[in-house]
Design a protein around this motif. Structure first.
Motif, short mmCIF file in Angstrom:
data_model
loop_
_atom_site.label_atom_id
_atom_site.label_comp_id
_atom_site.label_asym_id
_atom_site.label_seq_id
_atom_site.Cartn_x
_atom_site.Cartn_y
_atom_site.Cartn_z
N ASP A 75 0.82 -1.21 0.00
CA ASP A 75 0.00 0.00 0.00
C ASP A 75 0.86 1.26 0.00
O ASP A 75 0.32 2.37 -0.12
CB ASP A 75 -0.92 0.02 1.22
N THR A 76 2.16 1.09 0.15
CA THR A 76 3.07 2.24 0.12
C THR A 76 2.99 2.93 -1.23
O THR A 76 3.20 2.31 -2.27
CB THR A 76 4.51 1.79 0.39
N ALA A 77 2.68 4.23 -1.20
CA ALA A 77 2.49 4.99 -2.44
C ALA A 77 2.22 6.44 -2.10
O ALA A 77 1.97 6.80 -0.95
CB ALA A 77 1.33 4.42 -3.26
N LEU A 78 2.23 7.24 -3.13
CA LEU A 78 1.75 8.62 -3.05
C LEU A 78 0.27 8.58 -3.40
O LEU A 78 -0.10 8.08 -4.47
CB LEU A 78 2.53 9.51 -4.01
N TYR A 79 -0.56 9.07 -2.49
CA TYR A 79 -2.01 9.01 -2.67
C TYR A 79 -2.54 10.38 -3.07
O TYR A 79 -2.20 11.40 -2.46
CB TYR A 79 -2.68 8.56 -1.37
N TYR A 80 -3.41 10.37 -4.08
CA TYR A 80 -4.00 11.59 -4.62
C TYR A 80 -5.52 11.51 -4.54
O TYR A 80 -6.10 10.45 -4.75
CB TYR A 80 -3.65 11.76 -6.09
N CYS A 81 -6.15 12.64 -4.31
CA CYS A 81 -7.58 12.71 -4.53
C CYS A 81 -7.81 13.46 -5.84
O CYS A 81 -6.98 14.27 -6.27
CB CYS A 81 -8.33 13.37 -3.38
N ALA A 82 -8.92 13.16 -6.47
CA ALA A 82 -9.24 13.74 -7.77
C ALA A 82 -10.74 13.96 -7.87
O ALA A 82 -11.53 13.27 -7.21
CB ALA A 82 -8.76 12.82 -8.88
N ALA A 83 -11.13 14.90 -8.72
CA ALA A 83 -12.54 15.23 -8.88
C ALA A 83 -12.89 15.43 -10.34
O ALA A 83 -12.07 15.89 -11.14
CB ALA A 83 -12.87 16.50 -8.09
N ARG A 84 -14.14 15.08 -10.66
CA ARG A 84 -14.66 15.35 -11.99
C ARG A 84 -16.16 15.49 -11.89
O ARG A 84 -16.78 14.98 -10.97
CB ARG A 84 -14.27 14.22 -12.95
N GLU A 103 -7.78 7.82 -15.02
CA GLU A 103 -7.30 9.08 -14.45
C GLU A 103 -7.43 10.24 -15.43
O GLU A 103 -7.51 11.39 -15.02
CB GLU A 103 -5.86 8.94 -13.99
N ASN A 104 -7.46 9.94 -16.71
CA ASN A 104 -7.54 11.00 -17.72
C ASN A 104 -8.90 11.71 -17.70
O ASN A 104 -9.03 12.79 -18.28
CB ASN A 104 -7.29 10.42 -19.11
N LEU A 105 -9.88 11.12 -17.03
CA LEU A 105 -11.21 11.72 -16.96
C LEU A 105 -11.35 12.71 -15.80
O LEU A 105 -12.40 13.33 -15.66
CB LEU A 105 -12.27 10.62 -16.84
N TYR A 106 -10.32 12.84 -14.98
CA TYR A 106 -10.37 13.71 -13.81
C TYR A 106 -9.56 14.99 -14.09
O TYR A 106 -8.33 14.92 -14.18
CB TYR A 106 -9.81 13.01 -12.58
N PRO A 107 -10.20 16.13 -14.18
CA PRO A 107 -9.46 17.36 -14.44
C PRO A 107 -8.83 18.01 -13.21
O PRO A 107 -7.89 18.79 -13.34
CB PRO A 107 -10.53 18.30 -15.04
N GLN A 108 -9.37 17.68 -12.02
CA GLN A 108 -8.83 18.29 -10.80
C GLN A 108 -8.12 17.26 -9.94
O GLN A 108 -8.68 16.18 -9.69
CB GLN A 108 -9.95 18.95 -9.96
N TRP A 109 -6.93 17.64 -9.46
CA TRP A 109 -6.10 16.75 -8.65
C TRP A 109 -5.51 17.51 -7.47
O TRP A 109 -5.20 18.70 -7.57
CB TRP A 109 -4.97 16.16 -9.48
N GLY A 110 -5.31 16.78 -6.39
CA GLY A 110 -4.55 17.32 -5.27
C GLY A 110 -3.06 17.11 -5.51
O GLY A 110 -2.65 16.53 -6.52
N GLN A 111 -2.28 17.54 -4.55
CA GLN A 111 -0.82 17.47 -4.69
C GLN A 111 -0.26 16.13 -4.23
O GLN A 111 0.90 15.81 -4.50
CB GLN A 111 -0.15 18.61 -3.89
N GLY A 112 -1.08 15.35 -3.53
CA GLY A 112 -0.65 14.03 -3.08
C GLY A 112 -0.16 14.03 -1.64
O GLY A 112 0.34 15.03 -1.13
N THR A 113 -0.33 12.89 -1.00
CA THR A 113 0.18 12.68 0.36
C THR A 113 0.80 11.29 0.42
O THR A 113 0.23 10.33 -0.08
CB THR A 113 -0.94 12.86 1.41
N GLN A 114 1.98 11.22 1.02
CA GLN A 114 2.74 9.97 1.02
C GLN A 114 2.28 9.04 2.13
O GLN A 114 2.11 9.47 3.28
CB GLN A 114 4.24 10.26 1.18
N VAL A 115 2.11 7.78 1.78
CA VAL A 115 1.82 6.73 2.75
C VAL A 115 2.92 5.69 2.65
O VAL A 115 3.20 5.18 1.56
CB VAL A 115 0.45 6.08 2.48
N THR A 116 3.55 5.38 3.79
CA THR A 116 4.62 4.40 3.83
C THR A 116 4.28 3.35 4.87
O THR A 116 4.04 3.68 6.04
CB THR A 116 5.97 5.06 4.16
N VAL A 117 4.26 2.09 4.45
CA VAL A 117 3.91 0.99 5.35
C VAL A 117 5.11 0.05 5.45
O VAL A 117 5.62 -0.42 4.45
CB VAL A 117 2.69 0.23 4.84
N SER A 118 5.55 -0.19 6.68
CA SER A 118 6.69 -1.08 6.87
C SER A 118 6.57 -1.88 8.15
O SER A 118 5.68 -1.58 8.97
CB SER A 118 7.98 -0.28 6.86
#
Length: 123
Positions: free
Chosen positions: A89-98, A108-123
């Protein structure tokens, strides 16, 4: 001007939990298809979950039973509750809107609005 701002990322242990938030301004979460995507290093961005304008939710098979997407219309905020976290699940997570309904929600090409992302690291 629509703005999406994610928060809540960080480090977690295997089996732990995190809750991501996406604060929306300039539009309303209830009138859009809102999605969560993630991108791991060296991999393509993938859809994780989405909530439609009618409130119905969709979750990718890879996180089904562990992740829950929800929204708070009063706070105009989208959430992703992540339980039983795994290293994959470790990844950069984004929210998006359309606008409109969540057909082909993983594209993802159908979403015109995106956030900057937040990192999630699982170890």
């Amino acid at each position: 001007h629509v703005q999406l701002v994610e928060s809540g990322g960080g480090s977690a242990q295997v089996g732990g939990s995190l809750r991501l938030s996406c604060a929306v301004s300039g539009d309303t979460v209830s009138s859009n298809c809102m999605g969560w995507f993630r991108q791991a290093p060296g991999k393509e961005r993938e859809g994780v979950a989405a909530v439609d304008s009618d409130g119905s939710t969709i979750v990718a098979d890879s996180v089904k039973g562990r992740f829950t997407i929800s929204r708070d219309n009063a706070k105009n905020t989208l959430y992703l509750q992540m339980n039983s976290l795994k290293p994959e699940d470790t990844a950069l997570y984004y929210c998006a809107a359309r606008g409109g309904a969540c057909w082909a929600w993983k594209d993802e090409n159908l979403y015109p609005q995106w956030g900057q992302g937040t990192q999630v690291t699982v170890s």
